[in-house]
Write an enzyme that holds these catalytic residues in place. Structure first.
Site, PDB file in Angstrom:
ATOM      1  CG  HIS A  59      -5.723  -2.197   0.623  1.00 14.12           C
ATOM      2  ND1 HIS A  59      -4.772  -2.428  -0.364  1.00 14.12           N
ATOM      3  CD2 HIS A  59      -5.207  -1.640   1.675  1.00 14.12           C
ATOM      4  CE1 HIS A  59      -4.108  -1.529  -0.234  1.00 14.12           C
ATOM      5  NE2 HIS A  59      -4.138  -0.822   0.983  1.00 14.12           N
ATOM      6  CB  SER A  81      -0.984  -0.266   1.178  1.00 14.01           C
ATOM      7  OG  SER A  81      -1.910   0.960   0.792  1.00 14.01           O
ATOM      8  CD  GLU A 137      -5.278  -4.051  -3.721  1.00 18.53           C
ATOM      9  OE1 GLU A 137      -5.475  -4.008  -2.408  1.00 18.53           O
ATOM     10  OE2 GLU A 137      -4.669  -4.723  -4.198  1.00 18.53           O
TER      11      GLU A 137
END
Length: 432
Positions: free
Chosen positions: A376, A176, A288
């Site tokens: 995610h 990320s 995600e």
């Protein structure tokens, strides 16, 4: 269990079959100042516990990853090393995510003891939020957290041999915001020579760096909310002002933080223009943005036209909020997954391939059956940490298949060791 660093010796502790050296300072920095070398210390420094995290508010992703409560302090520039016996090992340096606002390399989630079988594993703290990414004339030029990461990588180059690592065989990995940071360092060329390979996990490359003008506008708002000298203000007041700016400037449900990378100097405007001399393993998870939107009543209440306008504010592109039998929160998740993660990853892969440096690609599809799908952060428990560290993560829905742990770690280790994760370059491996 004593290793000699350029600032002095450190004493580690056993952690399974490896030795953990925790909370080693790699730099020092005053508030809004650039990092500088650590002064030498006398005697042997205890390295049995992680250093404090950077000051930060609660994570937006608590509902998928779980909460953490660790000490915080401005003097936070430390790293952690897990070293197997012997020497000449390849090195993996991991840069945590958290939207440039939260997280810590010292969290149990990122423990490297299990992965450090034949590898030296390093995790890093860096400054976050307003303390790491404020841009305000006379206060900070921005990107201090990225300068911290460069300092950590320089420390690895200069010190990792003392822990059995090979400074000529370093791979940097990030997830990320950590991956976005690595991409910025690659595109800007400032990390040249500090690592030979990179692993980019769920890079939010659709989130462009702020322009200097936008960043300075947020900086002015921060100073207005603070109402006092930022160099002397209590940390809690800075965090409160940071939260006020976030609430007042973001589009509804926006995943973009108000204090992040700023274009100019260290950071180029186009992060997908990465150079072609670093081998790259990169990928995304299937769902995600479900981590941000799934089950969120604010997203579920939005109409398609509202979603399109919101996407236009986030990305400058309205996208298409076609229902297709999906709820509004799922539409929002799919739109952000495409705009922020999936499509930019495809563009970056094409750029690298066209330059003769085709990446190895993956997609993490494993879905435990909970409300977040393959969201995610879902791959993190299969790379770092232990079963106990991840036991309470809601996104896992109580399961973490050991088969998949072995598969993912075999791929990551193979790439770090010799640039071979186990599938052909330029193709995609699906983990499910």
């Amino acid at each position: 269990m004593i290793a000699e660093t350029t600032a002095g010796p450190v004493r580690g502790v056993p952690d399974g079959p490896v030795t953990a050296y925790l909370g080693i300072p790699y730099a020092r920095a005053g508030r809004f100042a650039a990092p500088r070398p650590v002064p030498a210390w006398n005697g042997v420094r205890d390295a049995s516990s992680p250093g404090p995290a950077a000051p930060q508010p609660p994570s937006r992703l608590e509902r998928v990853m779980g909460a953490f409560h660790v000490p915080q302090a401005e003097d936070c520039l430390s790293l952690n090393v897990w070293a197997p016996p012997g020497g000449g090992h390849p090195v993996l340096v991991f840069v945590h995510g958290g939207g440039f606002t939260s997280g810590s390399g010292g969290l149990a989630w990122y423990g490297g003891a299990e992965l450090a079988a034949g590898l030296v594993v390093v995790t890093v703290n860096y400054r976050l939020g307003v303390l790491g990414f404020l841009r305000a004339p006379g206060v900070s030029d921005g990107n201090l957290g990225l300068h911290d990461q460069l300092s950590a990588l320089a420390w690895v180059r200069d010190n990792i041999a003392a822990f059995g690592g090979d400074p000529g065989n370093v791979t940097v990995a990030g997830q990320s915001a950590g991956a976005q940071s690595i991409l910025a360092l690659l595109a800007g060329g400032r990390a040249r020579g500090l690592f030979r390979r990179a692993i980019l996990q769920s890079t939010p490359a659709g989130m462009a760096p702020d322009s200097p003008a936008d960043a300075e506008r947020n900086g002015r708002l921060l100073l207005e909310h603070l109402g006092t000298d930022p160099f002397d203000a209590p940390v809690d007041d800075l965090l409160a002002a940071q939260g006020a700016v976030a609430r007042g400037t973001a589009a509804p449900l926006s995943p973009v933080p108000p204090f992040q990378l700023v274009a100019g100097g260290l950071v180029p405007e186009d992060l997908t223009a990465a150079p072609g001399d670093v081998e790259i393993l990169m990928g995304t998870t299937r769902d995600e943005a479900a981590a941000f939107f799934a089950g969120d009543p604010r997203a579920a209440a939005m109409r398609p036209d509202e979603l399109e306008r919101t996407a236009a504010r986030w990305f400058g592109d309205p996208g298409r909020a076609t229902p297709g039998g999906r709820t509004a929160d799922r539409i929002a998740a799919d739109m952000v997954t495409d705009h922020m993660f999936r499509e930019p990853a495809r563009r970056l892969a094409r750029t690298l391939t066209d330059s003769g440096n085709a990446p190895w690609l993956y997609r993490f599809d494993w879905d435990p059956g909970g409300p977040y799908g393959a969201c995610h952060c879902i791959e993190l428990p299969f790379v770092l940490g232990t079963e106990a560290a991840w036991r309470d993560a809601p996104m896992l829905a109580g399961t973490r298949p050991s088969r998949l742990v072995r598969e993912v770690r075999r791929a990551w280790t193979g790439f770090v060791r010799d640039g071979d994760p186990g599938w052909p370059r330029g193709t995609t491996r699906h983990f499910s």
